[in-house]
Write a protein that holds these residues in place. Structure first.
Motif, PDB file in Angstrom:
ATOM      1  N   VAL A 151      33.219 123.784  94.678  1.00  0.00           N
ATOM      2  CA  VAL A 151      32.987 124.144  96.073  1.00  0.00           C
ATOM      3  C   VAL A 151      34.177 124.928  96.615  1.00  0.00           C
ATOM      4  CG1 VAL A 151      31.506 122.140  96.485  1.00  0.00           C
ATOM      5  CG2 VAL A 151      33.963 121.958  96.930  1.00  0.00           C
ATOM      6  N   ALA A 152      33.938 125.621  97.720  1.00  0.00           N
ATOM      7  CA  ALA A 152      34.997 126.362  98.406  1.00  0.00           C
ATOM      8  C   ALA A 152      35.456 125.641  99.667  1.00  0.00           C
ATOM      9  CB  ALA A 152      34.499 127.757  98.765  1.00  0.00           C
ATOM     10  N   THR A 153      34.892 124.487  99.939  1.00  0.00           N
ATOM     11  CA  THR A 153      35.134 123.756 101.188  1.00  0.00           C
ATOM     12  C   THR A 153      36.620 123.525 101.440  1.00  0.00           C
ATOM     13  OG1 THR A 153      33.045 122.596 100.843  1.00  0.00           O
ATOM     14  CG2 THR A 153      34.602 121.629 102.436  1.00  0.00           C
ATOM     15  N   MET A 154      37.035 123.703 102.714  1.00  0.00           N
ATOM     16  CA  MET A 154      38.385 123.350 103.149  1.00  0.00           C
ATOM     17  C   MET A 154      38.289 122.326 104.277  1.00  0.00           C
ATOM     18  SD  MET A 154      41.614 123.941 102.518  1.00  0.00           S
ATOM     19  CE  MET A 154      41.667 125.545 101.711  1.00  0.00           C
ATOM     20  N   ASP A 155      38.851 121.165 104.042  1.00  0.00           N
ATOM     21  CA  ASP A 155      38.937 120.128 105.062  1.00  0.00           C
ATOM     22  C   ASP A 155      40.337 120.102 105.640  1.00  0.00           C
ATOM     23  OD1 ASP A 155      36.344 119.282 104.757  1.00  0.00           O
ATOM     24  OD2 ASP A 155      36.816 117.565 103.490  1.00  0.00           O
ATOM     25  N   LYS A 156      40.403 119.877 106.950  1.00  0.00           N
ATOM     26  CA  LYS A 156      41.695 119.807 107.644  1.00  0.00           C
ATOM     27  C   LYS A 156      41.883 118.393 108.179  1.00  0.00           C
ATOM     28  CE  LYS A 156      44.134 121.891 111.613  1.00  0.00           C
ATOM     29  NZ  LYS A 156      44.046 122.944 112.671  1.00  0.00           N
ATOM     30  N   VAL A 157      42.969 117.762 107.737  1.00  0.00           N
ATOM     31  CA  VAL A 157      43.310 116.414 108.194  1.00  0.00           C
ATOM     32  C   VAL A 157      44.362 116.531 109.289  1.00  0.00           C
ATOM     33  CG1 VAL A 157      44.184 114.142 107.523  1.00  0.00           C
ATOM     34  CG2 VAL A 157      42.891 115.522 105.880  1.00  0.00           C
ATOM     35  N   THR A 158      43.999 116.112 110.495  1.00  0.00           N
ATOM     36  CA  THR A 158      44.959 116.132 111.608  1.00  0.00           C
ATOM     37  C   THR A 158      45.732 114.817 111.581  1.00  0.00           C
ATOM     38  OG1 THR A 158      43.505 117.543 112.898  1.00  0.00           O
ATOM     39  CG2 THR A 158      45.226 116.354 114.102  1.00  0.00           C
ATOM     40  N   TYR A 159      47.038 114.888 111.334  1.00  0.00           N
ATOM     41  CA  TYR A 159      47.837 113.695 111.113  1.00  0.00           C
ATOM     42  C   TYR A 159      47.927 112.806 112.343  1.00  0.00           C
ATOM     43  CZ  TYR A 159      49.514 116.296 106.967  1.00  0.00           C
ATOM     44  OH  TYR A 159      49.603 116.989 105.791  1.00  0.00           O
ATOM     45  N   SER A 160      48.016 113.409 113.522  1.00  0.00           N
ATOM     46  CA  SER A 160      48.239 112.619 114.734  1.00  0.00           C
ATOM     47  C   SER A 160      47.079 111.698 115.046  1.00  0.00           C
ATOM     48  CB  SER A 160      48.501 113.536 115.926  1.00  0.00           C
ATOM     49  OG  SER A 160      47.384 114.387 116.150  1.00  0.00           O
ATOM     50  N   SER A 161      45.872 112.093 114.628  1.00  0.00           N
ATOM     51  CA  SER A 161      44.690 111.284 114.941  1.00  0.00           C
ATOM     52  C   SER A 161      44.036 110.678 113.712  1.00  0.00           C
ATOM     53  CB  SER A 161      43.658 112.137 115.686  1.00  0.00           C
ATOM     54  OG  SER A 161      43.247 113.233 114.880  1.00  0.00           O
ATOM     55  N   ASP A 162      44.549 110.991 112.534  1.00  0.00           N
ATOM     56  CA  ASP A 162      43.940 110.504 111.286  1.00  0.00           C
ATOM     57  C   ASP A 162      42.455 110.840 111.241  1.00  0.00           C
ATOM     58  OD1 ASP A 162      46.264 109.567 110.187  1.00  0.00           O
ATOM     59  OD2 ASP A 162      45.937 107.475 110.701  1.00  0.00           O
ATOM     60  N   THR A 163      42.157 112.088 111.546  1.00  0.00           N
ATOM     61  CA  THR A 163      40.767 112.558 111.489  1.00  0.00           C
ATOM     62  C   THR A 163      40.690 113.809 110.622  1.00  0.00           C
ATOM     63  OG1 THR A 163      41.103 113.853 113.519  1.00  0.00           O
ATOM     64  CG2 THR A 163      40.175 111.640 113.753  1.00  0.00           C
ATOM     65  N   THR A 164      39.502 114.012 110.052  1.00  0.00           N
ATOM     66  CA  THR A 164      39.275 115.153 109.154  1.00  0.00           C
ATOM     67  C   THR A 164      38.049 115.937 109.615  1.00  0.00           C
ATOM     68  OG1 THR A 164      40.271 114.063 107.247  1.00  0.00           O
ATOM     69  CG2 THR A 164      38.683 115.807 106.781  1.00  0.00           C
ATOM     70  N   ALA A 165      38.137 117.252 109.516  1.00  0.00           N
ATOM     71  CA  ALA A 165      36.996 118.104 109.854  1.00  0.00           C
ATOM     72  C   ALA A 165      36.985 119.313 108.927  1.00  0.00           C
ATOM     73  CB  ALA A 165      37.078 118.564 111.306  1.00  0.00           C
ATOM     74  N   VAL A 166      35.789 119.789 108.618  1.00  0.00           N
ATOM     75  CA  VAL A 166      35.648 121.021 107.837  1.00  0.00           C
ATOM     76  C   VAL A 166      36.084 122.204 108.698  1.00  0.00           C
ATOM     77  CG1 VAL A 166      34.036 122.522 106.617  1.00  0.00           C
ATOM     78  CG2 VAL A 166      33.748 120.044 106.519  1.00  0.00           C
ATOM     79  N   VAL A 167      36.846 123.134 108.085  1.00  0.00           N
ATOM     80  CA  VAL A 167      37.219 124.376 108.783  1.00  0.00           C
ATOM     81  C   VAL A 167      36.624 125.532 107.968  1.00  0.00           C
ATOM     82  CG1 VAL A 167      39.224 123.694 110.128  1.00  0.00           C
ATOM     83  CG2 VAL A 167      39.494 124.075 107.693  1.00  0.00           C
ATOM     84  N   PRO A 168      35.410 125.940 108.350  1.00  0.00           N
ATOM     85  CA  PRO A 168      34.698 126.950 107.545  1.00  0.00           C
ATOM     86  C   PRO A 168      35.480 128.243 107.352  1.00  0.00           C
ATOM     87  CG  PRO A 168      33.206 125.896 109.109  1.00  0.00           C
ATOM     88  CD  PRO A 168      34.593 125.445 109.477  1.00  0.00           C
ATOM     89  N   GLY A 169      36.231 128.645 108.381  1.00  0.00           N
ATOM     90  CA  GLY A 169      36.977 129.894 108.255  1.00  0.00           C
ATOM     91  C   GLY A 169      38.070 129.832 107.212  1.00  0.00           C
ATOM     92  N   ALA A 170      38.446 128.629 106.795  1.00  0.00           N
ATOM     93  CA  ALA A 170      39.508 128.464 105.800  1.00  0.00           C
ATOM     94  C   ALA A 170      38.960 128.186 104.408  1.00  0.00           C
ATOM     95  CB  ALA A 170      40.454 127.340 106.222  1.00  0.00           C
ATOM     96  N   SER A 171      37.637 128.329 104.243  1.00  0.00           N
ATOM     97  CA  SER A 171      37.055 128.112 102.919  1.00  0.00           C
ATOM     98  C   SER A 171      37.707 129.030 101.892  1.00  0.00           C
ATOM     99  CB  SER A 171      35.548 128.372 102.946  1.00  0.00           C
ATOM    100  OG  SER A 171      34.905 127.422 103.759  1.00  0.00           O
ATOM    101  N   LEU A 172      37.791 128.571 100.661  1.00  0.00           N
ATOM    102  CA  LEU A 172      38.372 129.375  99.593  1.00  0.00           C
ATOM    103  C   LEU A 172      37.537 130.638  99.347  1.00  0.00           C
ATOM    104  CD1 LEU A 172      39.190 126.493  97.072  1.00  0.00           C
ATOM    105  CD2 LEU A 172      40.759 127.606  98.680  1.00  0.00           C
TER     106      LEU A 172
END
Length: 973
Positions: A422-443
């Motif tokens: 897959v080309a998926t890029m997930d972004k983990v925000t440290y301050s909130s311990d949450t993760t979200a897909v960032v489509p614009g950052a896909s490989l």
């Protein structure tokens, strides 16, 4: 600059400034201090689902009562997804217990929510005694009661003691009938468990009342619900409980239980929507009923107690519709709402000049991987404590493995992976311990088996496999400010397939892999890559991991399985093996990240591992850190940290303790100490029993100052005092400091006369050592803990001279029972306030004996074992302090007939260890449950490190000692 922090004094400033003996204003930080904390005026709704496996959640929502608003708090998410659980708690923590997995399997899991930090962690020592779901809970400020449940239907009642985070079944408090789907609430003295299933014809209106002081339960027919139902919820105030909703069908009914009369009546203020499988909690003025089915619903209703009216509060609706959830609050069930002294918080220090805190969390994140299936799990490693916990809110957007990760000071980026690539890029925000897909950052190309590193502005993802046999050299650059990715051909690897990467702020190093052993250096300023042969690894290998700091990178592990660690020195672009930093075991498909001082290498194969190794950069050494092991074994994962790869970090200087201290509220250690004894021959051994795990280990640093037996012990919240003994007839007094597990003789506290076969007990300020040989004698010595001095108190002498007696007590009096010679049933009561002793005939032992042991809590003392004539016994007598009476409790009899044993414990359990039978010496540890007057079992894990008799024992929580105390803590600058 010299470190001149310390006590401020008046000095001439100019020479200090000229000699650079100066602390810059930017280096002055303010550390948190103990403070009067307010009880949170909030409620927490956790877990739940729609009744089917796929809909099960770990979500935690927080309701702010003052504004009637609700928001999800990802950091407080449950440790696992579950539904059909229950919850209760005290002023500082909520306890969410039991439930079922998405597959429907019942659970015993207990999660603890810390309200002050909005964080949740599993507390295994508090797990329920049996896995179950659809149970109910309520409690007081000191303990929670978890009752009923399925499958099958149960009457079980578990008591969670908050001070120790331990759970024990209390049979005397079992429900009057086995059932599930019930609800519970209460006040400071009693809990009410109402409704449930099954019954006749299938649902119940039954109301059971649990009296906390006696841990007993009885049905109260006058408080039965107005209609039989289950799947309801309950909360209340100090005077009344409110039971709302339920099934069969869907109820909107609200019943009010008036505690003073134990009566129930329906109140017109019904729920706004008829529903079942909801949850409820509240404060002193209102109750909040949230979620439920059919739906599932997010509806929140508020019950105003003063008017017995209910209304929907849309702003407080749950973040997502769900039923089968649970709720807790710091102000429900008549919990106190007055401010309390809180220890210094774990929140970071702040810089005095601008109020800035540390620039980034000192943590690492390990995400994804493969066990027997692909997982999305995200584990968070706290570097300061070397501990790891799963953070479900930060789980990857989809399960995958063979991915790569890097990031900056605020977020981690996890890209690529299987299956299929897959080309998926997930972004983990440290301050909130949450993760979200960032489509614009896909490989730019979907791929697996890639690797990544970067600096504070961009991440570089290189190499990998896009299809079977399709190995690439592609380099993608993720620009963090825009969350976009673009291929940068000039930075492509010199050959396809690289397996690990790390770097500093100017360059990244990509090394290892198959078939070659080339190290590529990516120069960030020009986005170009070049091979640097001097940095090639010492051994050709792939599937390894790497991390580092500003000066060096560390490449560890790899395939075929190896523990090799190579160090790249950036200033010279050279690599050398550092054997002292080799991994604790050879493995590959692992991941690594770290901070400025240490690297952490976690997971790997084969088989799948959870192992975490810590590399100390300053010494080039590696050690396994089991406390930081991953939450489960896996391989093919990725890792990032806000402090890896020389990312900038602002931290306060190391604290400097001063000679001046301040009192800080601290928990008393939940442990017991068994010292000395005869094995054969005198022993100085000190064993430490950890109550939360029921395990025992010798602590050599706490060994007695000299080997001896037939001694006695007692103590307070910070130290145990072990006095007297044989051989040689001793007056020695040893002091065991619990916080350091060290022992030293305190000559000023030596007994007034050398003796052995004595007994001891005491309160928070004094210990009393009575009786003994040679003689026997009636002497009573009083040890003053504050001064470590001892003096005889003749007015407190025993009523009759004896030896081989046992002693225990509460905060106001001590009880000395039994003894010889001849054997006695005598029970003497020492009143601490007057230092006087008198026999209390009503509390006399059931049979004359000596060489017995005793311990107890605030309400009763337990006297077990001993010898009568030449016959050893297992008998257990219970002395009730309020009435000075004795009863025999056969259910608490020891597991064997023993003499010369020792006993201590905490507020819920007594531990009787060692001794001798008519044959061999014993190492057995018996655990007595005070709530039920039963011996739970001999607990092998808590057995003494060596069998012995005529030992002594102390604990910070025996004899009604408080669970917290004000400990002196150094002031810091």
């Amino acid at each position: 600059m010299a470190d001149t922090r310390g006590i401020f004094t008046l000095q001439e400033i100019i020479p200090i400034k000229l000699e650079d003996q100066w602390v810059a204003l930017s280096d002055v930080w303010i550390a948190p201090s103990p403070f009067m904390a307010s009880v949170p005026n909030t409620g927490y709704f956790g877990g739940g689902g729609d009744g089917s496996g796929p809909g099960t959640r770990s979500t935690m929502d927080k309701v702010t009562y003052t504004s009637d608003t609700t928001a999800a708090v990802p950091g407080a998410a449950l440790s696992s997804t579950r539904q059909s659980l229950t919850a209760t708690g005290n002023s500082t923590n909520g306890y969410f217990g039991g439930g079922s997995t998405p597959g429907g399997a019942p659970l015993s899991t207990m999660d603890k929510v810390t309200y002050a930090s909005d964080t949740t962690a599993a507390v295994p020592g508090a797990n329920l005694s049996v896995p179950r779901n659809n149970l109910a809970a309520t409690g007081s400020s000191t303990a929670g009661y978890f009752g009923g449940g399925a499958s099958p239907a149960r009457s079980t009642m578990d008591k969670v003691t908050y001070a120790s985070d331990t759970t024990a079944q209390v049979p005397g408090a079992s429900l009057s009938a086995a059932r599930y789907g019930l609800a519970a609430t209460g006040n400071s003295t009693a809990g009410y468990f109402g409704g449930g299933f099954p019954g006749t014809p299938g649902t119940r209106s039954t109301m059971d009342k649990v009296t906390y002081s006696s841990d007993t339960t009885a049905a109260v027919p006058g408080a039965a619900l107005s209609a039989a139902r289950y799947g309801l919820a309950a909360t209340g105030s100090s005077t009344a409980g409110y039971f709302g909703g339920g099934t069969p069908g869907s109820f909107s009914t609200m019943d009010k239980v008036t505690y003073s009369s134990d009566t129930t009546a329906a109140v017109p203020g019904a729920l706004s929507v008829a529903r079942r499988r909801l949850a409820a909690t509240g404060n002193s003025t209102a109750g909040y009923f949230g979620g439920g089915n059919p739906g599932p619903l997010s509806t929140m209703d508020k019950v105003t107690y003063a008017s017995d009216t209910t209304a929907a509060v849309p702003g407080a609706s749950l973040s997502a519709g769900r039923g089968y959830l649970a709720a807790s609050s710091a102000r429900a069930n008549a919990l106190p709402s007055t401010p309390f002294l809180s220890p210094a918080p774990s929140s970071p220090s702040l810089r005095y000049s601008d109020g800035a805190g540390p620039s980034s969390p000192n943590t690492g994140y390990f995400g994804g991987g493969y066990t027997t299936v692909a997982v999305a799990t995200m584990d968070k490693v706290t570097f300061t404590s070397d501990t790891t916990a799963a953070v479900p809110g930060a789980n990857l957007s989809a399960a995958r493995y063979y991915l790569a990760a890097t990031g900056n000071s605020t977020a981690g980026y996890f890209g690529g992976g299987n299956i299929p690539p897959v080309a998926t890029m997930d972004k983990v925000t440290y301050s909130s311990d949450t993760t979200a897909v960032v489509p614009g950052a896909s490989l730019s190309v979907a791929r697996r088996d890639l690797t990544a590193t970067g600096n504070s502005t961009a991440g570089y993802f290189g190499g990998g496999v896009f299809a079977p046999g399709g190995v690439v050299s592609t380099m993608d650059k993720v620009t963090y400010s825009s969350d976009t990715t673009a291929a940068v051909p000039g930075a492509n690897l010199s050959a396809p397939d690289r397996r690990a990467a790390t770097g500093n702020s100017t360059a990244g190093y990509f090394g290892g892999g198959f078939p070659g052993n080339v190290m590529n250096k990516v120069t960030y300023s020009s986005d170009t890559t070049a091979a640097v042969p001097g940095t090639n690894l010492s051994v050709t290998r792939g599937f390894l991991a790497a991390t580092g700091n500003s000066t060096a990178g560390y490449f560890g592990g790899g395939s075929p399985p190896t523990a090799t660690m190579d160090k790249i020195t950036y200033s010279s672009d050279t690599t050398a093996a550092v054997p002292g930093a080799n991994l604790s075991a050879g493995r590959y498909y692992l991941a690594a990240t770290g901070n400025l001082t240490n690297g952490y290498f976690g997971g790997g194969a084969f088989p799948a591992r959870s192992t975490m190794d810590k590399v100390t950069y300053s010494s080039d050494t590696t050690a396994a850190v089991p406390g930081a092991n991953l939450s489960g074994p896996r391989y093919g994962l990725g890792a990032s940290s806000p402090r890896a790869n020389a990312l900038p970090a602002l931290d306060p200087p190391t604290v400097t303790p001063t000679p001046v201290t301040s009192p800080v509220l601290a928990p008393a250690p939940n442990t017991g100490y068994f010292g000395g004894g005869f094995a054969p021959g005198a022993r100085s051994t000190m064993d430490k029993v950890t109550y939360s795990t029921d395990t025992t280990a010798a602590v050599p640093g706490a060994a007695l100052s000299s080997a001896r037996y037939e001694l006695a012990a007692t103590g307070n919240s910070t130290a145990g005092y072990f006095g007297g003994g044989n051989p040689g007839t001793r007056s020695t007094m040893d002091k065991v400091t619990y916080s350091t597990d060290t022992t030293a003789a305190v000559p000023g506290a030596a007994l007034s006369a050398a003796r052995y076969r004595l007994a001891a007990t005491g309160n928070t300020s004094n210990g009393y050592f009575g009786g003994g040989s040679p003689g026997p004698v009636a002497t009573m010595d009083k040890v003053t803990y504050s001064s470590d001095t001892t003096a005889a108190v003749p007015g407190a002498n025993l009523s009759v001279a004896s030896y081989g007696s046992a002693a225990t007590g509460n905060t106001t009096a001590g009880y000395f029972g039994g003894g010889a010679y001849p054997e006695k049933t005598t029970m003497d009561k020492v009143t601490y306030s007057s230092d006087t002793t008198a026999a209390v005939p009503g509390a006399s032992l059931s049979v004359a004996r000596f060489y017995l042991a005793a311990t107890g809590n605030s309400t009763a003392g337990y006297f077990g074992g001993g010898t009568t004539g030449s016959v050893r016994v297992s008998r257990m007598d219970k002395v009730t302090y309020s009435t000075d009476t004795r009863t025999t409790v056969p259910g608490a009899n020891l597991s064997a007939d023993l003499q010369g044993l020792a006993a201590t414990g905490n507020s819920t359990n007594g531990y009787f260890g060692g001794g001798s039978t008519s044959g061999p010496l014993s190492s057995t540890m018996d655990k007595i449950d005070y709530a039920t007057d039963t011996r739970l079992a001999a607990i092998p894990g808590a057995s003494l490190s060596a069998a012995r008799s005529f030992l002594a024992a102390s604990s910070a929580l025996a004899n009604a000692l408080p669970s917290t105390y004000l400990a002196p803590a150094p002031n810091i600058v």
